[in-house]
Design a protein around this motif. Structure first.
Motif, PDB file in Angstrom:
ATOM      1  N   TRP A  74       0.839  -1.195   0.000  1.00 40.51           N
ATOM      2  CA  TRP A  74       0.000   0.000   0.000  1.00 40.51           C
ATOM      3  C   TRP A  74       0.874   1.245   0.000  1.00 40.51           C
ATOM      4  O   TRP A  74       1.895   1.290   0.691  1.00 40.51           O
ATOM      5  CB  TRP A  74      -0.904   0.013   1.231  1.00 40.51           C
ATOM      6  N   SER A  91       1.204   5.804  -0.243  1.00 38.75           N
ATOM      7  CA  SER A  91       0.618   7.001   0.333  1.00 38.75           C
ATOM      8  C   SER A  91       1.035   8.215  -0.479  1.00 38.75           C
ATOM      9  O   SER A  91       1.821   8.099  -1.429  1.00 38.75           O
ATOM     10  CB  SER A  91       1.097   7.162   1.769  1.00 38.75           C
ATOM     11  N   GLN A 109       3.086  10.315   0.326  1.00 41.24           N
ATOM     12  CA  GLN A 109       4.523  10.567   0.482  1.00 41.24           C
ATOM     13  C   GLN A 109       5.372   9.474  -0.167  1.00 41.24           C
ATOM     14  O   GLN A 109       6.577   9.405   0.044  1.00 41.24           O
ATOM     15  CB  GLN A 109       4.875  10.677   1.968  1.00 41.24           C
ATOM     16  N   SER A 110       4.701   8.611  -0.975  1.00 41.17           N
ATOM     17  CA  SER A 110       5.453   7.526  -1.608  1.00 41.17           C
ATOM     18  C   SER A 110       6.338   8.033  -2.742  1.00 41.17           C
ATOM     19  O   SER A 110       7.424   7.499  -2.969  1.00 41.17           O
ATOM     20  CB  SER A 110       4.503   6.459  -2.142  1.00 41.17           C
ATOM     21  N   ARG A 126       6.632   2.009  -6.649  1.00 44.84           N
ATOM     22  CA  ARG A 126       7.544   0.940  -7.025  1.00 44.84           C
ATOM     23  C   ARG A 126       8.037   0.218  -5.778  1.00 44.84           C
ATOM     24  O   ARG A 126       7.956   0.750  -4.664  1.00 44.84           O
ATOM     25  CB  ARG A 126       8.709   1.476  -7.850  1.00 44.84           C
ATOM     26  N   GLY A 127       8.531  -0.968  -5.993  1.00 41.97           N
ATOM     27  CA  GLY A 127       9.043  -1.737  -4.877  1.00 41.97           C
ATOM     28  C   GLY A 127       9.764  -2.971  -5.372  1.00 41.97           C
ATOM     29  O   GLY A 127       9.741  -3.283  -6.569  1.00 41.97           O
ATOM     30  N   ILE A 130       6.334   7.813   8.629  1.00 41.66           N
ATOM     31  CA  ILE A 130       7.150   9.021   8.741  1.00 41.66           C
ATOM     32  C   ILE A 130       6.455   9.937   9.742  1.00 41.66           C
ATOM     33  O   ILE A 130       5.301  10.319   9.530  1.00 41.66           O
ATOM     34  CB  ILE A 130       7.339   9.714   7.377  1.00 41.66           C
ATOM     35  N   LYS A 157       2.995   8.901  10.565  1.00 42.95           N
ATOM     36  CA  LYS A 157       2.013   8.722   9.487  1.00 42.95           C
ATOM     37  C   LYS A 157       2.479   7.621   8.530  1.00 42.95           C
ATOM     38  O   LYS A 157       3.617   7.652   8.041  1.00 42.95           O
ATOM     39  CB  LYS A 157       1.874  10.046   8.716  1.00 42.95           C
ATOM     40  N   THR A 158       1.579   6.670   8.272  1.00 38.27           N
ATOM     41  CA  THR A 158       1.953   5.547   7.410  1.00 38.27           C
ATOM     42  C   THR A 158       2.290   6.016   5.998  1.00 38.27           C
ATOM     43  O   THR A 158       1.502   6.695   5.358  1.00 38.27           O
ATOM     44  CB  THR A 158       0.805   4.520   7.347  1.00 38.27           C
ATOM     45  N   VAL A 159       3.475   5.650   5.540  1.00 35.14           N
ATOM     46  CA  VAL A 159       3.880   6.032   4.190  1.00 35.14           C
ATOM     47  C   VAL A 159       3.874   4.821   3.252  1.00 35.14           C
ATOM     48  O   VAL A 159       3.627   4.934   2.064  1.00 35.14           O
ATOM     49  CB  VAL A 159       5.252   6.748   4.203  1.00 35.14           C
ATOM     50  N   PHE A 160       4.094   3.627   3.826  1.00 38.98           N
ATOM     51  CA  PHE A 160       4.127   2.404   3.024  1.00 38.98           C
ATOM     52  C   PHE A 160       3.790   1.224   3.928  1.00 38.98           C
ATOM     53  O   PHE A 160       4.197   1.179   5.088  1.00 38.98           O
ATOM     54  CB  PHE A 160       5.529   2.219   2.424  1.00 38.98           C
ATOM     55  N   LYS A 161       3.015   0.288   3.352  1.00 42.01           N
ATOM     56  CA  LYS A 161       2.590  -0.865   4.145  1.00 42.01           C
ATOM     57  C   LYS A 161       2.634  -2.096   3.254  1.00 42.01           C
ATOM     58  O   LYS A 161       2.395  -1.989   2.052  1.00 42.01           O
ATOM     59  CB  LYS A 161       1.150  -0.622   4.612  1.00 42.01           C
ATOM     60  N   PHE A 163      11.223   0.092  -1.249  1.00 39.30           N
ATOM     61  CA  PHE A 163      10.122   0.936  -1.696  1.00 39.30           C
ATOM     62  C   PHE A 163      10.619   2.372  -1.777  1.00 39.30           C
ATOM     63  O   PHE A 163      11.766   2.661  -1.432  1.00 39.30           O
ATOM     64  CB  PHE A 163       8.925   0.821  -0.734  1.00 39.30           C
ATOM     65  N   ALA A 164       9.752   3.263  -2.247  1.00 45.40           N
ATOM     66  CA  ALA A 164      10.163   4.648  -2.449  1.00 45.40           C
ATOM     67  C   ALA A 164       9.476   5.567  -1.452  1.00 45.40           C
ATOM     68  O   ALA A 164       8.365   5.297  -1.007  1.00 45.40           O
ATOM     69  CB  ALA A 164       9.823   5.076  -3.870  1.00 45.40           C
ATOM     70  N   ILE A 165      10.175   6.660  -1.108  1.00 46.80           N
ATOM     71  CA  ILE A 165       9.519   7.726  -0.350  1.00 46.80           C
ATOM     72  C   ILE A 165       9.924   9.068  -0.953  1.00 46.80           C
ATOM     73  O   ILE A 165      10.989   9.200  -1.560  1.00 46.80           O
ATOM     74  CB  ILE A 165       9.844   7.730   1.166  1.00 46.80           C
ATOM     75  N   SER A 166       9.052  10.037  -0.781  1.00 42.86           N
ATOM     76  CA  SER A 166       9.341  11.392  -1.218  1.00 42.86           C
ATOM     77  C   SER A 166       8.856  12.337  -0.124  1.00 42.86           C
ATOM     78  O   SER A 166       7.792  12.937  -0.219  1.00 42.86           O
ATOM     79  CB  SER A 166       8.619  11.662  -2.547  1.00 42.86           C
TER      80      SER A 166
END
Lengths: 159, 107
Positions: free
Chosen positions: A110, A112, A114-115, A119-120, B54, B57-61, B76-79
Protein backbone atom coordinates in the motif's frame (compact mmCIF):
# COMPACT_ATOMS: atom_id res chain seq x y z
CA UNK A 1 39.58 -33.70 1.69
CA UNK A 2 38.16 -34.57 5.09
CA UNK A 3 41.42 -36.37 5.96
CA UNK A 4 43.45 -33.26 5.38
CA UNK A 5 40.97 -30.97 7.08
CA UNK A 6 38.90 -32.84 9.69
CA UNK A 7 36.77 -29.86 10.72
CA UNK A 8 36.07 -29.09 7.10
CA UNK A 9 34.88 -32.65 6.66
CA UNK A 10 32.38 -32.32 9.48
CA UNK A 11 30.98 -29.17 7.98
CA UNK A 12 30.72 -30.75 4.61
CA UNK A 13 28.93 -33.78 6.02
CA UNK A 14 26.41 -31.74 8.01
CA UNK A 15 25.84 -29.63 4.95
CA UNK A 16 25.06 -32.73 2.90
CA UNK A 17 22.63 -33.96 5.55
CA UNK A 18 20.94 -30.59 5.62
CA UNK A 19 20.77 -30.51 1.86
CA UNK A 20 19.23 -33.98 1.84
CA UNK A 21 16.57 -32.90 4.34
CA UNK A 22 15.77 -29.88 2.22
CA UNK A 23 15.47 -32.03 -0.86
CA UNK A 24 13.11 -34.43 0.89
CA UNK A 25 10.95 -31.57 2.11
CA UNK A 26 10.84 -30.22 -1.40
CA UNK A 27 9.81 -33.58 -2.77
CA UNK A 28 7.09 -33.85 -0.11
CA UNK A 29 5.76 -30.43 -0.97
CA UNK A 30 5.69 -31.37 -4.61
CA UNK A 31 4.09 -34.78 -4.42
CA UNK A 32 2.10 -35.03 -1.19
CA UNK A 33 -1.58 -35.17 -2.05
CA UNK A 34 -3.43 -32.26 -0.56
CA UNK A 35 -0.71 -29.76 -1.34
CA UNK A 36 -1.79 -29.08 -4.86
CA UNK A 37 -0.17 -26.23 -6.68
CA UNK A 38 -2.30 -23.24 -7.49
CA UNK A 39 -3.74 -22.99 -10.94
CA UNK A 40 -5.48 -20.31 -12.95
CA UNK A 41 -8.83 -20.89 -11.23
CA UNK A 42 -7.33 -20.54 -7.74
CA UNK A 43 -5.47 -17.44 -8.85
CA UNK A 44 -8.65 -15.93 -10.31
CA UNK A 45 -10.34 -16.56 -6.96
CA UNK A 46 -7.54 -14.82 -5.06
CA UNK A 47 -7.65 -11.89 -7.49
CA UNK A 48 -11.38 -11.58 -7.00
CA UNK A 49 -10.86 -11.49 -3.25
CA UNK A 50 -8.42 -8.61 -3.66
CA UNK A 51 -10.20 -6.44 -6.22
CA UNK A 52 -13.77 -7.72 -6.37
CA UNK A 53 -15.57 -7.76 -9.71
CA UNK A 54 -13.46 -4.98 -11.25
CA UNK A 55 -11.89 -5.93 -14.54
CA UNK A 56 -8.15 -5.33 -14.67
CA UNK A 57 -6.86 -3.29 -17.62
CA UNK A 58 -3.61 -4.52 -19.18
CA UNK A 59 -0.80 -2.01 -18.91
CA UNK A 60 0.89 0.63 -16.73
CA UNK A 61 2.30 -2.08 -14.47
CA UNK A 62 5.73 -3.51 -15.18
CA UNK A 63 7.31 -6.43 -13.39
CA UNK A 64 11.03 -6.82 -13.23
CA UNK A 65 12.60 -10.20 -12.64
CA UNK A 66 14.99 -12.73 -14.04
CA UNK A 67 14.06 -14.52 -17.24
CA UNK A 68 15.41 -17.72 -15.76
CA UNK A 69 15.65 -18.14 -11.99
CA UNK A 70 18.09 -20.87 -11.05
CA UNK A 71 17.03 -20.96 -7.42
CA UNK A 72 13.29 -20.89 -6.84
CA UNK A 73 13.81 -20.20 -3.13
CA UNK A 74 14.72 -16.60 -3.66
CA UNK A 75 13.72 -14.91 -6.88
CA UNK A 76 14.16 -11.12 -6.95
CA UNK A 77 11.04 -9.37 -8.22
CA UNK A 78 10.54 -5.66 -8.73
CA UNK A 79 7.48 -3.74 -9.87
CA UNK A 80 6.62 -0.25 -10.97
CA UNK A 81 3.33 1.42 -11.84
CA UNK A 82 3.24 4.41 -14.18
CA UNK A 83 1.66 7.12 -12.06
CA UNK A 84 2.20 10.71 -10.99
CA UNK A 85 1.36 9.63 -7.43
CA UNK A 86 -0.56 12.86 -6.86
CA UNK A 87 -4.10 14.14 -7.28
CA UNK A 88 -6.34 11.63 -9.02
CA UNK A 89 -3.43 9.68 -10.49
CA UNK A 90 -2.57 7.75 -7.35
CA UNK A 91 -1.78 4.09 -6.86
CA UNK A 92 -3.47 2.86 -3.72
CA UNK A 93 -2.12 -0.66 -3.67
CA UNK A 94 -0.26 -3.30 -5.64
CA UNK A 95 -1.13 -6.98 -5.25
CA UNK A 96 1.23 -9.73 -6.39
CA UNK A 97 0.08 -13.23 -7.36
CA UNK A 98 1.87 -16.38 -8.49
CA UNK A 99 -0.03 -18.85 -10.64
CA UNK A 100 2.11 -21.90 -9.92
CA UNK A 101 2.69 -21.85 -6.14
CA UNK A 102 0.72 -23.81 -3.52
CA UNK A 103 -1.07 -20.55 -2.78
CA UNK A 104 -1.40 -17.75 -5.30
CA UNK A 105 -1.07 -14.83 -2.86
CA UNK A 106 2.47 -13.46 -2.65
CA UNK A 107 2.35 -9.96 -1.20
CA UNK A 108 0.31 -6.75 -1.05
CA UNK A 109 1.75 -3.25 -0.91
CA UNK A 110 0.00 0.00 0.00
CA UNK A 111 1.23 3.47 -0.89
CA UNK A 112 0.62 7.00 0.33
CA UNK A 113 0.91 10.63 -0.74
CA UNK A 114 4.52 10.57 0.48
CA UNK A 115 5.45 7.53 -1.61
CA UNK A 116 6.65 9.56 -4.57
CA UNK A 117 6.58 6.49 -6.82
CA UNK A 118 4.60 3.26 -6.85
CA UNK A 119 7.54 0.94 -7.03
CA UNK A 120 9.04 -1.74 -4.88
CA UNK A 121 11.10 -4.88 -4.78
CA UNK A 122 11.18 -8.09 -2.79
CA UNK A 123 12.27 -11.71 -3.10
CA UNK A 124 9.88 -14.60 -3.52
CA UNK A 125 9.69 -18.38 -3.58
CA UNK A 126 8.63 -20.06 -6.79
CA UNK A 127 7.68 -23.73 -6.91
CA UNK A 128 8.06 -23.95 -10.70
CA UNK A 129 8.11 -21.96 -13.91
CA UNK A 130 5.12 -19.67 -13.79
CA UNK A 131 3.42 -16.39 -14.46
CA UNK A 132 3.72 -13.59 -11.92
CA UNK A 133 0.79 -11.16 -11.93
CA UNK A 134 0.81 -7.66 -10.46
CA UNK A 135 -2.42 -5.71 -10.05
CA UNK A 136 -2.37 -1.98 -9.34
CA UNK A 137 -5.40 -0.55 -7.59
CA UNK A 138 -5.78 3.15 -8.40
CA UNK A 139 -7.41 5.81 -6.22
CA UNK A 140 -10.15 6.25 -8.85
CA UNK A 141 -11.05 2.56 -8.59
CA UNK A 142 -9.45 1.39 -11.84
CA UNK A 143 -7.25 -1.69 -11.75
CA UNK A 144 -4.24 -2.15 -14.01
CA UNK A 145 -2.40 -5.39 -14.57
CA UNK A 146 1.06 -6.54 -15.56
CA UNK A 147 2.44 -10.06 -15.93
CA UNK A 148 5.78 -11.72 -16.33
CA UNK A 149 6.75 -15.30 -17.00
CA UNK A 150 9.68 -16.49 -14.88
CA UNK A 151 11.33 -19.79 -15.69
CA UNK A 152 12.53 -21.72 -12.66
CA UNK A 153 15.28 -24.33 -12.80
CA UNK A 154 15.02 -25.62 -9.21
CA UNK A 155 11.76 -24.92 -7.40
CA UNK A 156 11.68 -23.43 -3.93
CA UNK A 157 9.91 -25.59 -1.37
CA UNK A 158 6.64 -24.43 0.08
CA UNK A 159 5.41 -21.10 -1.09
CA UNK B 1 17.47 -13.94 14.51
CA UNK B 2 15.35 -11.19 13.23
CA UNK B 3 17.85 -8.35 13.47
CA UNK B 4 16.31 -5.79 11.10
CA UNK B 5 18.47 -3.69 8.84
CA UNK B 6 17.43 -0.64 6.86
CA UNK B 7 19.09 1.71 4.40
CA UNK B 8 17.69 5.23 4.40
CA UNK B 9 19.49 8.11 2.67
CA UNK B 10 20.54 10.59 5.35
CA UNK B 11 20.08 13.65 3.15
CA UNK B 12 17.22 13.91 0.69
CA UNK B 13 16.87 16.72 -1.82
CA UNK B 14 13.49 18.43 -1.66
CA UNK B 15 11.18 16.96 -4.26
CA UNK B 16 13.30 13.87 -4.82
CA UNK B 17 12.02 10.33 -4.57
CA UNK B 18 14.47 8.00 -2.85
CA UNK B 19 14.61 4.26 -2.40
CA UNK B 20 14.48 2.67 1.04
CA UNK B 21 15.86 -0.83 1.46
CA UNK B 22 14.95 -3.10 4.36
CA UNK B 23 15.94 -6.59 5.40
CA UNK B 24 15.07 -8.75 8.38
CA UNK B 25 16.52 -12.15 9.23
CA UNK B 26 13.61 -14.59 9.47
CA UNK B 27 13.02 -18.19 8.44
CA UNK B 28 9.57 -17.49 6.97
CA UNK B 29 8.36 -21.02 7.78
CA UNK B 30 5.67 -21.63 5.17
CA UNK B 31 3.44 -24.09 7.02
CA UNK B 32 3.48 -26.56 4.13
CA UNK B 33 6.80 -28.19 4.97
CA UNK B 34 6.82 -31.47 6.84
CA UNK B 35 9.10 -32.63 9.61
CA UNK B 36 11.18 -35.33 7.97
CA UNK B 37 11.11 -37.67 11.01
CA UNK B 38 7.52 -37.30 12.22
CA UNK B 39 5.85 -36.46 8.92
CA UNK B 40 3.95 -33.71 10.70
CA UNK B 41 3.48 -30.28 9.16
CA UNK B 42 5.79 -27.64 10.60
CA UNK B 43 3.54 -24.81 11.81
CA UNK B 44 3.58 -21.64 9.79
CA UNK B 45 5.59 -18.73 11.18
CA UNK B 46 6.28 -15.85 8.88
CA UNK B 47 6.65 -12.11 8.96
CA UNK B 48 3.15 -11.27 7.75
CA UNK B 49 3.21 -7.49 7.94
CA UNK B 50 5.49 -4.55 7.38
CA UNK B 51 4.83 -0.87 7.86
CA UNK B 52 6.86 2.32 7.47
CA UNK B 53 5.74 5.54 9.16
CA UNK B 54 7.15 9.02 8.74
CA UNK B 55 6.59 11.04 11.92
CA UNK B 56 3.77 8.69 12.86
CA UNK B 57 2.01 8.72 9.49
CA UNK B 58 1.95 5.55 7.41
CA UNK B 59 3.88 6.03 4.19
CA UNK B 60 4.13 2.40 3.02
CA UNK B 61 2.59 -0.87 4.15
CA UNK B 62 2.93 -4.46 3.05
CA UNK B 63 1.29 -7.75 3.85
CA UNK B 64 3.38 -10.80 3.14
CA UNK B 65 2.35 -14.37 2.43
CA UNK B 66 4.40 -17.59 2.72
CA UNK B 67 5.56 -17.12 -0.89
CA UNK B 68 7.92 -14.40 0.28
CA UNK B 69 11.48 -15.74 0.66
CA UNK B 70 13.28 -16.28 3.94
CA UNK B 71 15.00 -13.16 5.28
CA UNK B 72 12.44 -10.90 3.63
CA UNK B 73 13.90 -7.99 1.72
CA UNK B 74 11.56 -5.13 0.89
CA UNK B 75 12.43 -1.98 -0.93
CA UNK B 76 10.12 0.94 -1.70
CA UNK B 77 10.16 4.65 -2.45
CA UNK B 78 9.52 7.73 -0.35
CA UNK B 79 9.34 11.39 -1.22
CA UNK B 80 9.16 13.21 2.11
CA UNK B 81 8.29 16.90 2.26
CA UNK B 82 10.38 17.71 5.30
CA UNK B 83 13.04 16.32 7.60
CA UNK B 84 11.87 13.70 10.02
CA UNK B 85 12.06 10.21 11.39
CA UNK B 86 11.00 7.02 9.69
CA UNK B 87 9.92 4.06 11.81
CA UNK B 88 9.78 0.51 10.51
CA UNK B 89 7.71 -2.26 12.07
CA UNK B 90 7.73 -5.93 11.09
CA UNK B 91 4.98 -8.16 12.50
CA UNK B 92 5.38 -11.90 12.93
CA UNK B 93 2.60 -14.52 13.02
CA UNK B 94 1.42 -14.44 16.63
CA UNK B 95 1.82 -10.70 16.91
CA UNK B 96 5.45 -10.27 17.89
CA UNK B 97 6.94 -7.11 16.38
CA UNK B 98 10.42 -5.95 15.42
CA UNK B 99 11.26 -2.30 14.98
CA UNK B 100 13.94 -0.05 13.59
CA UNK B 101 14.06 3.67 12.90
CA UNK B 102 16.17 6.18 11.01
CA UNK B 103 16.38 9.95 10.73
CA UNK B 104 16.75 11.93 7.53
CA UNK B 105 16.96 15.57 6.53
CA UNK B 106 15.21 17.14 3.57
CA UNK B 107 16.82 20.23 2.08
Amino acid sequence: MSQIEPSGGVHRRSFLIAAGAGGAAFAAAQFTPGIALADKALTAEAIKKAIGDRKPIEGRVSIDGPEIAENGNTVPIGFEVESKMSGGDMVKAVHIFAEGNPRPEVANFWFSGQSGAARGAFRMRMAKTQNIIALAEMADGKVYMGQRLVKVTIGGCGG
Amino acid sequence: MSRPRVRVPRKIKKGDTVTIKTLIAHKMETGVRRNKKTGKLIPRKIINGFEAKIDGKTVFKASLHPAVSANPYISFAISPEKSGKIDFVWTEDGGKTFTKSAKFTVA
